[in-house]
Design a protein around this motif. Structure first.
Motif, short mmCIF file in Angstrom:
data_model
loop_
_atom_site.label_atom_id
_atom_site.label_comp_id
_atom_site.label_asym_id
_atom_site.label_seq_id
_atom_site.Cartn_x
_atom_site.Cartn_y
_atom_site.Cartn_z
N ILE A 708 30.45 -0.04 -12.70
CA ILE A 708 29.64 -0.82 -12.19
C ILE A 708 28.28 -0.39 -12.36
O ILE A 708 27.85 0.79 -12.50
CB ILE A 708 29.86 -0.53 -10.61
CG1 ILE A 708 31.24 -0.86 -9.90
CG2 ILE A 708 28.74 -1.09 -9.69
CD1 ILE A 708 31.24 -0.65 -8.80
N ALA A 709 27.52 -1.40 -13.40
CA ALA A 709 26.36 -1.03 -13.76
C ALA A 709 26.31 0.29 -14.68
O ALA A 709 25.50 1.11 -14.58
CB ALA A 709 25.04 -0.79 -12.61
N GLY A 710 27.31 0.05 -15.44
CA GLY A 710 27.40 1.14 -16.40
C GLY A 710 28.09 2.65 -16.02
O GLY A 710 27.93 3.63 -16.56
N GLN A 711 28.21 2.62 -14.60
CA GLN A 711 28.61 4.00 -13.90
C GLN A 711 30.12 3.93 -13.40
O GLN A 711 30.62 2.71 -12.84
CB GLN A 711 27.59 4.21 -12.81
CG GLN A 711 26.27 4.62 -13.25
CD GLN A 711 25.38 4.97 -12.19
OE1 GLN A 711 25.12 3.89 -11.24
NE2 GLN A 711 24.81 6.07 -12.11
N PRO A 744 38.61 4.14 -13.01
CA PRO A 744 37.42 4.05 -13.14
C PRO A 744 36.74 5.06 -12.21
O PRO A 744 35.53 5.22 -11.93
CB PRO A 744 36.88 2.61 -12.59
CG PRO A 744 38.20 1.92 -12.52
CD PRO A 744 39.23 3.15 -12.15
N LEU A 745 37.37 5.94 -11.49
CA LEU A 745 36.73 6.89 -10.55
C LEU A 745 36.41 8.18 -11.15
O LEU A 745 37.01 8.67 -12.20
CB LEU A 745 37.75 7.27 -9.49
CG LEU A 745 38.31 6.18 -8.72
CD1 LEU A 745 39.62 6.41 -7.90
CD2 LEU A 745 37.32 5.63 -7.60
N ALA A 746 35.35 8.56 -10.88
CA ALA A 746 34.93 9.96 -11.26
C ALA A 746 34.94 11.42 -10.56
O ALA A 746 34.84 11.12 -9.33
CB ALA A 746 33.32 9.79 -11.92
N PHE A 747 35.19 12.32 -11.07
CA PHE A 747 35.09 13.50 -10.14
C PHE A 747 33.82 14.26 -10.18
O PHE A 747 33.72 15.39 -10.65
CB PHE A 747 36.34 14.61 -11.13
CG PHE A 747 37.59 14.26 -11.16
CD1 PHE A 747 38.31 14.50 -9.90
CD2 PHE A 747 38.13 13.99 -12.26
CE1 PHE A 747 39.65 13.86 -9.91
CE2 PHE A 747 39.45 13.57 -12.32
CZ PHE A 747 40.20 13.69 -11.32
N GLY A 751 27.43 8.28 -9.86
CA GLY A 751 27.98 7.19 -9.97
C GLY A 751 27.40 5.94 -9.25
O GLY A 751 26.49 6.09 -8.51
N SER A 752 28.08 4.82 -9.23
CA SER A 752 27.53 3.61 -8.62
C SER A 752 27.67 4.02 -7.17
O SER A 752 28.75 4.36 -6.38
CB SER A 752 28.20 2.60 -9.08
OG SER A 752 27.94 1.43 -8.15
N GLU A 753 26.51 3.69 -6.54
CA GLU A 753 26.76 3.42 -4.89
C GLU A 753 26.99 2.32 -4.35
O GLU A 753 27.03 2.15 -3.15
CB GLU A 753 25.40 3.98 -4.27
CG GLU A 753 25.13 5.62 -4.45
CD GLU A 753 26.21 6.56 -3.69
OE1 GLU A 753 26.37 6.04 -2.42
OE2 GLU A 753 26.70 7.49 -3.93
N GLN A 754 27.17 1.35 -5.29
CA GLN A 754 27.53 0.06 -4.86
C GLN A 754 28.75 0.29 -4.20
O GLN A 754 29.53 0.77 -4.66
CB GLN A 754 27.38 -0.89 -6.03
CG GLN A 754 26.21 -1.46 -6.03
CD GLN A 754 26.13 -2.47 -7.22
OE1 GLN A 754 26.97 -3.65 -7.43
NE2 GLN A 754 25.14 -2.29 -8.30
N GLN A 755 29.18 -1.09 -3.51
CA GLN A 755 30.62 -1.15 -3.17
C GLN A 755 31.63 -1.56 -4.25
O GLN A 755 31.35 -2.66 -4.70
CB GLN A 755 30.50 -1.99 -1.95
CG GLN A 755 32.09 -2.18 -1.42
CD GLN A 755 32.27 -3.17 -0.36
OE1 GLN A 755 31.32 -3.53 0.41
NE2 GLN A 755 33.65 -3.57 -0.08
N PRO A 756 32.62 -0.75 -4.63
CA PRO A 756 33.58 -1.07 -5.54
C PRO A 756 34.50 -1.98 -5.00
O PRO A 756 34.66 -2.29 -3.79
CB PRO A 756 34.13 0.32 -5.89
CG PRO A 756 34.01 1.06 -4.70
CD PRO A 756 32.93 0.49 -3.69
N PRO A 757 35.34 -2.69 -6.00
CA PRO A 757 36.50 -3.38 -5.59
C PRO A 757 37.41 -2.79 -4.68
O PRO A 757 37.56 -1.53 -4.88
CB PRO A 757 37.05 -3.89 -6.98
CG PRO A 757 36.09 -3.55 -7.92
CD PRO A 757 35.23 -2.43 -7.31
N ALA A 758 37.81 -3.47 -3.75
CA ALA A 758 38.71 -2.89 -2.76
C ALA A 758 39.69 -1.90 -3.36
O ALA A 758 39.74 -0.91 -2.48
CB ALA A 758 39.50 -4.02 -1.94
N PRO A 759 40.43 -1.75 -4.20
CA PRO A 759 41.45 -0.73 -4.56
C PRO A 759 40.77 0.55 -5.11
O PRO A 759 41.53 1.48 -5.21
CB PRO A 759 42.30 -1.34 -5.82
CG PRO A 759 41.86 -2.69 -5.81
CD PRO A 759 40.63 -3.22 -5.28
#
Lengths: 851, 171
Positions: A708-711, A744-747, A751-759
């Motif tokens: 999301i926006a590169g993040q 696409p998740l990061a430890f 990262g992006s603070e936008q709402q990601p897709p539901a899964p």
């Protein structure tokens, strides 16, 4: 759509909702307590006050409760009005009169709806000089902590516990400002949905007792979207970790499946991840004693390279390999094993009777015109027939959905009286005790019996007799039972009961048949399919749900492995001498003697699992596999809906996902499978190429490259604390966060603070909304779909129309049915100490009987 | 011309001012009690740990150098199982003290913490805990909270009424 004016600005809203819901959906910060999207409105707390105006000339207005006001065309209100604000502030101040000074030691602190609402209304200084009322607490069992001082009397707990979950042992006692929410006496809450009180309670009256053992604030948890692994329903969860141990499970909203709720097995069963029975290093027994002489005790820890070389050595010398998959391992691990061993050497690892049943269920789902419903669709049914399945014990959330379906009659009555359906008290009052018909024909009493119009507790063969009679009432062309029809079973007149049920099903708009593998009976499943087929031929939009008992039963079966009996035969015939067992305790799948014989004959046994069990005890090589919290993978639920669970934290040491181990073995043995399985996406790509059924799997979840926006999407909250100090006792150098190549998740907290897709949603938080109620901000409209929702698909789509009626043979059916327990029947959750305290005394039972 | 002379005079006059440089470490100046130096954990007037492991200091810390784990004794009193401050990261901003609801974590007027090894700057609870109440004598959080802990039953808190009798119908 109607237009309402909020603070003189026009807004388009849906007409069939209350004003509070409309305001929240539009993004207004309007405080509330007693309202909940799943509990509807009762107008008890007076917190959601707004000002209503007659027309645009009205300057005075009047204060109304928004949750009790339907939206209507041209409605003019003000959320921002100073008087309404002062009113709301006053209500919070009054609630805080008796609220204790507990936040620092309260488990709800930091995710407390009351804290959020207090800040939102602006009440920040205590004016009252009087003392606070206190209450004695109760011991509510191993799951919930009770702290009655904190109660704000919103009544959500009893409305959920009694009204939604159908529990009977939690109630409100006392009078005026002494009201008390609890049991009549100390003791564990009986309902299997009691854990939801943690999320339902807007403050800290009911908190998670298992979390208390290793308490961590919400902002400190590293969380990832996960899927419950304790039954076949596939509820969506959020799992949270801190300092390398799993701390808690919370609900993750999925409108189609679990909605707002989880069962207690799913919520509190997680502690097997931290269990002392975990396998944490590779274990090798050496030297291998000759076959048939019993095996030495306990393997010795070995390092990764040694063990892989050892396995490569074993496999290169093996005469033949038997690879046994597992219904509790991910689809990817099973597929990787299938690739390693080859299609013909892959056995699905489900017990024989169960596997034949599951194959039958898959056949029915492929060919039957009746669709396999999601829980949301089950909830919409207006007539339900349950055949032989003890839902509250085998698929608890399905039982909850059936319980909600039984209320549809009330909604029907209320709608006929033109009552708004969100007005909870009005609907219940209008409906009184009216219920949509639910018929339960089962071997024993179930905890769902209280909503049933009629129940019949009869042995399995009689269930088949009754069901067969129903199907014949619907369609006389259905072949009768080959033998053993009776006119009366256990005092029930078969003909009359069958006629009644058939009539009800025929008159329903959305009839639903529920069955499952619980009876281990082909006849039950076949008659269920026959009834659905007959209804479908009569033009009914019938639905047919089959409960399966493990998180990936259908996944393991859909990969097309051979049966366990065949594996035993292969070993007996001496065609193989090496066994690889993936996350499976064979003693739970077949009778003890055959497993003993099978394992005894094997020259080499390689077990990949995360917990020690009897099968792993006998293995020559044990590899530490990762649990659902330490790996990513796909599970397929009862309706063939694939869902992804994500790695919550990086495990220490050599623990890694089953499919990663198998990939490592393939590398070590120079397996010819091209491409390798380096990442999850690789496996899924290969799987969707090789098996057409899984073609859509790649589109299920955004791939690892999604940004999301590169993040990436962060697993840690932006308030995650202790970053530079948590490992400072070991080293002051701060290592780079681990990189997740599988999702696409990061430890990281970056990262992006936008709402990601539901899964990919790993926590619910929004500015000003720290509690789980922040979920409102993630939904398109409150109580509806999530934003960026990708509605998951079923692998098996309705094809329909070609199926024939089954001819049922009673002689194949077992005489007795196994008994199931929500706490105790499932292998993994059984290792959770909290669940263990609720387990019935079943120590002496045959392990298969408790499956 | 005048301004040049004035400047020379100003510089010259400085020679007669009182010296403010202190010959540290031979001489030491007095630091105010509110000086923000080495962090300590204090005890309440009863001599028990004040920290209730609420995690607020950790979350307030801008450099994330505080980590702890909450646990409870058998009487329900919450305290930190471990409490670690990495002073090689600490910027002595004092936010932790400000966030602390129980006056447990306090900054002291001690700054002499030099070490040759960074690992020696990692302080555990044993290193942080002092034996007294520090700057705030008298305050005992558990006396104010509604929670029942060992030695304090329900309703015995300083702000509490005795527990209600649920079965009573009296107004």
């Amino acid at each position: 759509m109607v237009t309402i004016f909020i603070d003189n600005k026009p807004h388009q809203v849906k007409p069939d909702q209350n004003l509070l819901q409309a305001c929240l959906s539009l993004g207004f910060d309007l405080p509330y307590f007693c309202w909940h999207p799943a509990l509807h409105a009762v107008g008890a707390c007076r917190q959601c006050a707004v000002k209503q105006y007659k027309d645009d000339k009205d300057a005075k207005g009047r204060i109304i409760m928004s949750c009790m006001t339907p939206v209507s065309e041209g409605l003019r209100i003000s959320v921002d009005d100073p008087e309404a604000r002062a009113f709301r502030k006053g209500i919070v101040e009054q609630l805080m009169l008796n609220h204790p000074h507990d936040c620092p030691v309260c488990d709800e602190g930091g995710e407390c709806h009351l804290q959020d609402m207090t800040v939102m209304t602006g009440h920040n200084y205590r004016r009252s000089r009087f003392r606070k009322r206190t209450h004695q607490n109760q011991d509510l069992g191993p799951f919930l902590n009770h702290e009655m001082n904190r109660c704000i009397q919103c009544y959500r707990c009893v409305r959920f516990y009694r009204g939604v979950a159908g529990g009977r042992d939690l109630n409100v006692f006392g009078a005026h400002d002494h009201v008390y929410f609890g049991r009549h006496a100390d003791g564990p809450l009986e309902s299997e949905f009691s854990g939801n009180l943690i999320e339902i309670c807007p403050t800290g009256v009911f908190t998670d007792k298992t979390l208390k053992e290793h308490y961590t604030r919400k902002w400190d948890l590293q969380t990832a979207p996960s899927i419950c692994v304790h039954c076949g329903v596939g509820c969506n969860t959020i799992a949270g970790e801190r300092y390398g141990s799993l701390r808690r499970i919370m609900n993750r909203y999925n409108r189609d499946i679990n909605g707002y709720f989880l069962c207690d097995r799913g919520r509190f069963g997680y502690e097997f991840v931290n269990s002392h029975k975990r396998i944490r290093t590779p274990l090798v027994k050496s030297p291998s004693p000759p076959a048939g002489e019993g095996r030495g005790e306990g393997g010795k820890p070995a390092d990764r390279e040694t063990v892989l070389t050892h396995i490569a050595d074993i496999l290169s010398k093996a005469k033949g390999v038997i690879a046994i998959g597992s219904p509790r391992a991910s689809l990817e691990s099973n597929f990787a094993l299938r690739t390693l061993a080859g299609e013909n050497s892959f056995f699905s690892g489900i017990g024989n009777e169960e596997q034949s049943l599951v194959s039958l269920i898959i056949d029915i789902q492929k060919n039957s015109p009746a669709s396999s419903p999601s829980l949301r669709e089950i909830q919409a049914a207006d007539a339900v027939l349950i055949l032989g399945e003890d839902l509250p014990n085998t698929a608890p959330l399905m039982a909850l959905a059936v319980r909600q379906a039984s209320r549809n009659k009330q909604f029907e009555i209320a709608a006929a009286m033109k009552l708004p359906l969100w007005d909870d008290n009005a609907v219940r009052n209008a409906g009184q005790s009216a219920k949509s018909p639910v018929y339960i024909i089962s071997p024993a009493e179930t905890r769902l019996d209280d909503v049933a119009a009629k129940t019949a507790h009869v042995p399995i063969q009689d269930i088949v007799r009754l069901a067969s009679a129903i199907s014949q009432k619907l369609d006389p062309n259905i072949p009768p039972l080959s033998s053993g029809e009776r006119t009366e079973v256990r005092g029930q007149d078969v003909d009359a009961l069958a006629k009644e049920i058939a009539t009800v099903l025929m008159n329903a708009k959305h009839p639903l048949i529920v069955s499952g593998t619980g009876c281990q009976s082909t006849g039950v499943v076949q008659t269920a399919a026959n009834i659905a087929r007959a209804l479908q031929l009569k033009g009914k939009a019938v639905q047919l749900a089959f409960a399966v008992h493990e998180c990936n039963t259908l996944g393991a079966a859909l990969l097309g492995g051979r049966t366990l009996d065949e594996a035993f035969t292969v070993m007996q015939d001496g065609l193989a001498d090496t066994v690889i067992i993936l996350e499976n305790d064979l003693y739970r799948r077949a009778d003890e003697a055959s497993v003993e014989q099978f394992l005894g004959r094997a020259k080499n046994i390689i077990v990949l699992d995360h917990i020690m069990h009897r099968t792993a005890d006998q293995a020559d090589v044990v590899l530490p596999a990762a649990t659902f919290a330490e790996s990513s993978g796909t599970l397929i639920n009862y309706e063939t809906r694939p869902q992804r669970y994500n790695e919550v934290f990086v495990p220490r040491g050599d623990i890694q996902a089953g499919w990663k181990w198998i990939n490592a073995i393939m590398m070590a043995t120079q397996h010819p499978a091209p491409g390798g399985f380096a990442t999850l996406d690789d496996i899924i790509r290969k799987m969707s190429r090789e098996l057409p059924l899984f073609a859509e799997l790649a589109d299920l979840v955004p791939p690892a490259g999604f940004r999301i926006a590169g993040q990436k999407v962060p697993r840690q909250s932006h308030r995650y604390s202790g970053r530079t100090s948590m490992i400072a006792d070991r080293t002051v150098h701060e290592p780079k966060p681990a990189y997740d190549a599988d999702s696409p998740l990061a430890f990281s907290m970056e990262g992006s603070e936008q709402q990601p897709p539901a899964p990919l949603i790993s926590r619910y938080w929004s500015p000003g909304w720290n509690s789980v109620q922040a979920l409102n901000r993630f939904q398109q409209e409150v109580g509806g779909d999530l934003r960026k929702e990708s509605t998951g698909t079923r692998l098996i789509k309705m094809i329909g129309g070609q199926s024939e009626y089954f001819r049922i043979d009673l002689s194949e059916d077992p005489a007795e049915s196994p008994q199931y327990f929500i706490f105790g029947s499932e292998e993994l959750s059984n290792l959770s100490p909290a669940l263990g305290k609720r387990r019935p005394m079943d120590d002496q039972q045959d392990p298969r009987m408790t499956m | 011309m005048f301004s040049i002379l004035r400047s020379i005079l100003t510089v010259f006059m400085t020679m007669f001012r009182k010296r403010i440089t202190v010959q540290y470490p031979e001489e030491r100046s007095t630091l105010a009690p509110r000086w923000r130096g080495r962090i300590i954990l204090s005890r309440d007037p009863d001599g028990r740990e004040r920290c209730v492991a609420c995690h607020l200091c950790a979350v307030a810390c801008p450099v994330d150098c505080i980590s702890l784990q909450a646990t409870e004794d058998q009487m329900g009193r919450r305290y930190p199982e471990f409490f670690r401050i990495n002073f090689s990261r600490c910027i002595f901003c004092g936010y932790c003290e400000e966030a602390c609801p129980t006056c447990a974590i306090q900054l002291t007027p001690d700054f002499e913490m030099g070490e040759y090894l960074r690992t020696n700057l990692v302080y555990e609870k044993e290193d942080l805990l002092i034996s007294g109440p520090g700057k705030y004598p008298g305050y005992n959080y558990y006396r104010e909270a509604g929670l029942e802990i060992g030695g304090k039953a329900k309703g015995e808190g300083s702000q509490d009424e005795p527990p209600v009798d649920v079965k009573s119908l009296l107004p």
